[in-house]
Design an enzyme around this catalytic site. Sequence first.
Site, PDB file in Angstrom:
ATOM      1  N   ASN A 108      39.355 -38.141   4.048  1.00 49.97           N
ATOM      2  CA  ASN A 108      39.730 -36.892   3.002  1.00 49.97           C
ATOM      3  C   ASN A 108      39.343 -35.826   4.381  1.00 49.97           C
ATOM      4  O   ASN A 108      37.742 -35.712   5.210  1.00 49.97           O
ATOM      5  CB  ASN A 108      38.950 -36.893   2.573  1.00 49.97           C
ATOM      6  CG  ASN A 108      38.776 -35.695   1.342  1.00 49.97           C
ATOM      7  OD1 ASN A 108      37.968 -34.507   1.839  1.00 49.97           O
ATOM      8  ND2 ASN A 108      38.351 -35.949   0.340  1.00 49.97           N
TER       9      ASN A 108
ATOM     10  N   ASN B 204      39.009 -32.710   3.691  1.00 53.43           N
ATOM     11  CA  ASN B 204      38.289 -31.268   3.342  1.00 53.43           C
ATOM     12  C   ASN B 204      38.913 -30.291   4.203  1.00 53.43           C
ATOM     13  O   ASN B 204      38.341 -29.171   4.600  1.00 53.43           O
ATOM     14  CB  ASN B 204      36.594 -31.280   3.453  1.00 53.43           C
ATOM     15  CG  ASN B 204      36.508 -30.085   2.846  1.00 53.43           C
ATOM     16  OD1 ASN B 204      36.817 -29.482   1.763  1.00 53.43           O
ATOM     17  ND2 ASN B 204      34.653 -30.055   2.880  1.00 53.43           N
TER      18      ASN B 204
ATOM     19  N   GLU C 147      42.822 -34.207   0.984  1.00 53.34           N
ATOM     20  CA  GLU C 147      42.474 -33.120   0.574  1.00 53.34           C
ATOM     21  C   GLU C 147      42.958 -31.745   1.745  1.00 53.34           C
ATOM     22  O   GLU C 147      41.897 -31.275   2.942  1.00 53.34           O
ATOM     23  CB  GLU C 147      41.192 -33.043   0.346  1.00 53.34           C
ATOM     24  CG  GLU C 147      40.035 -31.705  -0.333  1.00 53.34           C
ATOM     25  CD  GLU C 147      38.586 -31.922  -0.899  1.00 53.34           C
ATOM     26  OE1 GLU C 147      38.350 -30.646  -1.379  1.00 53.34           O
ATOM     27  OE2 GLU C 147      38.222 -32.710  -0.096  1.00 53.34           O
TER      28      GLU C 147
ATOM     29  N   ASP D   1      39.673 -41.036  -1.494  1.00 51.24           N
ATOM     30  CA  ASP D   1      38.487 -40.587  -1.789  1.00 51.24           C
ATOM     31  C   ASP D   1      38.661 -41.039  -3.244  1.00 51.24           C
ATOM     32  O   ASP D   1      39.222 -40.060  -3.797  1.00 51.24           O
ATOM     33  CB  ASP D   1      38.405 -39.080  -1.902  1.00 51.24           C
ATOM     34  CG  ASP D   1      36.921 -38.264  -1.843  1.00 51.24           C
ATOM     35  OD1 ASP D   1      36.524 -39.356  -2.722  1.00 51.24           O
ATOM     36  OD2 ASP D   1      37.340 -37.011  -1.853  1.00 51.24           O
TER      37      ASP D   1
ATOM     38  N   ASN E 116      36.452 -40.947  -5.384  1.00 53.92           N
ATOM     39  CA  ASN E 116      35.407 -40.000  -5.925  1.00 53.92           C
ATOM     40  C   ASN E 116      34.157 -40.490  -7.209  1.00 53.92           C
ATOM     41  O   ASN E 116      33.496 -40.202  -7.070  1.00 53.92           O
ATOM     42  CB  ASN E 116      35.410 -38.581  -6.576  1.00 53.92           C
ATOM     43  CG  ASN E 116      36.075 -37.506  -5.577  1.00 53.92           C
ATOM     44  OD1 ASN E 116      35.126 -37.161  -5.064  1.00 53.92           O
ATOM     45  ND2 ASN E 116      36.774 -36.423  -5.607  1.00 53.92           N
TER      46      ASN E 116
ATOM     47  N   ASP F 222      32.891 -33.256   4.909  1.00 59.17           N
ATOM     48  CA  ASP F 222      31.518 -34.379   5.047  1.00 59.17           C
ATOM     49  C   ASP F 222      31.918 -35.065   4.527  1.00 59.17           C
ATOM     50  O   ASP F 222      31.098 -35.982   3.948  1.00 59.17           O
ATOM     51  CB  ASP F 222      31.302 -33.243   3.385  1.00 59.17           C
ATOM     52  CG  ASP F 222      32.832 -32.714   2.682  1.00 59.17           C
ATOM     53  OD1 ASP F 222      34.473 -33.221   2.594  1.00 59.17           O
ATOM     54  OD2 ASP F 222      32.379 -32.679   1.508  1.00 59.17           O
ATOM     55  N   HIS F 223      33.415 -36.215   5.194  1.00 58.29           N
ATOM     56  CA  HIS F 223      33.765 -37.197   4.287  1.00 58.29           C
ATOM     57  C   HIS F 223      33.728 -38.180   6.424  1.00 58.29           C
ATOM     58  O   HIS F 223      33.727 -37.477   7.350  1.00 58.29           O
ATOM     59  CB  HIS F 223      34.915 -37.590   4.382  1.00 58.29           C
ATOM     60  CG  HIS F 223      35.177 -37.773   2.263  1.00 58.29           C
ATOM     61  ND1 HIS F 223      35.007 -38.350   1.188  1.00 58.29           N
ATOM     62  CD2 HIS F 223      34.818 -36.376   1.509  1.00 58.29           C
ATOM     63  CE1 HIS F 223      34.984 -37.485  -0.094  1.00 58.29           C
ATOM     64  NE2 HIS F 223      35.397 -36.419   0.737  1.00 58.29           N
TER      65      HIS F 223
END
Length: 255
Positions: free
Chosen positions: A7, A9, A35, A148, A150, A245-246
């Site tokens: 991911n 982001n 994303e 992802d 989640n 952030d991943h």
Amino acid sequence: MRIISVNVNGIRAAQRKGFFEWLAKQDADVVCIQETKAQEHQLDTTLFYPGGYHCYYFDAQKKGYSGVAIFTKQKPKRVGAGLGWEHVDSEGRWIQVDFDKLSIASLYLPSGSSSEERHQNKLVFMDRFLEDLSAMRRKRREFVICGDWNTVHKEIDIKNFKSNQKNSGCTPQERAWMDKLFGERGWVDAFRAVNQEADQYTWWSNRGQAWAKNVGWRIDYQVITPGLKDKVRAADIYRDERFSDHAPLTIDYDL
């Protein structure tokens, strides 16, 4: 076969942080991205279509939101975007490439962390998606679903398990869904097929010192059909650089 899932982001933000320079050194056969947060027409073809790969994007209708992509060295026999229902298709949450007897998909499952409404929205998505996953199991092919998701599965997959029981991504209901996915529905967590260690996370909050202290969640998976379980050779979560952030999840298969 080496498959990477990440991911980013925002693929343009990841590009500025050196993601594509890193990717060029990984010798990956397939790269699944989530994303992207971009419309394909906004992407410079010299930057976002790495050499040696066939590149496929599936954007959300909403600009700057969601979106998935797959880069593959081997040209697929078929590329499919979406699953035929609105929540997936309008938000750019699924893209799939088919080879002879193998399908690889990039999935971005909704997050429910922003509000109770979004959490309920996620649960509805998961229930519908589980039926699609069951239908895939009935097909005469193997699947690798990267993405992802989640959601953490077990206590080992999150640093602060007890304090997150009411937070979306770690609620008992979501983890029970993962139990069903990896239990009665027969799918396999490829990472855990070769790595049973604790403190193996793929996402860290941008708050506090989560990254520095490794206070993370393992919410990025490569979920595979059981016929591939014995084909998993190695798994790695890359943390030497930070593109989002991943962290990228790399799994090598004997395929």
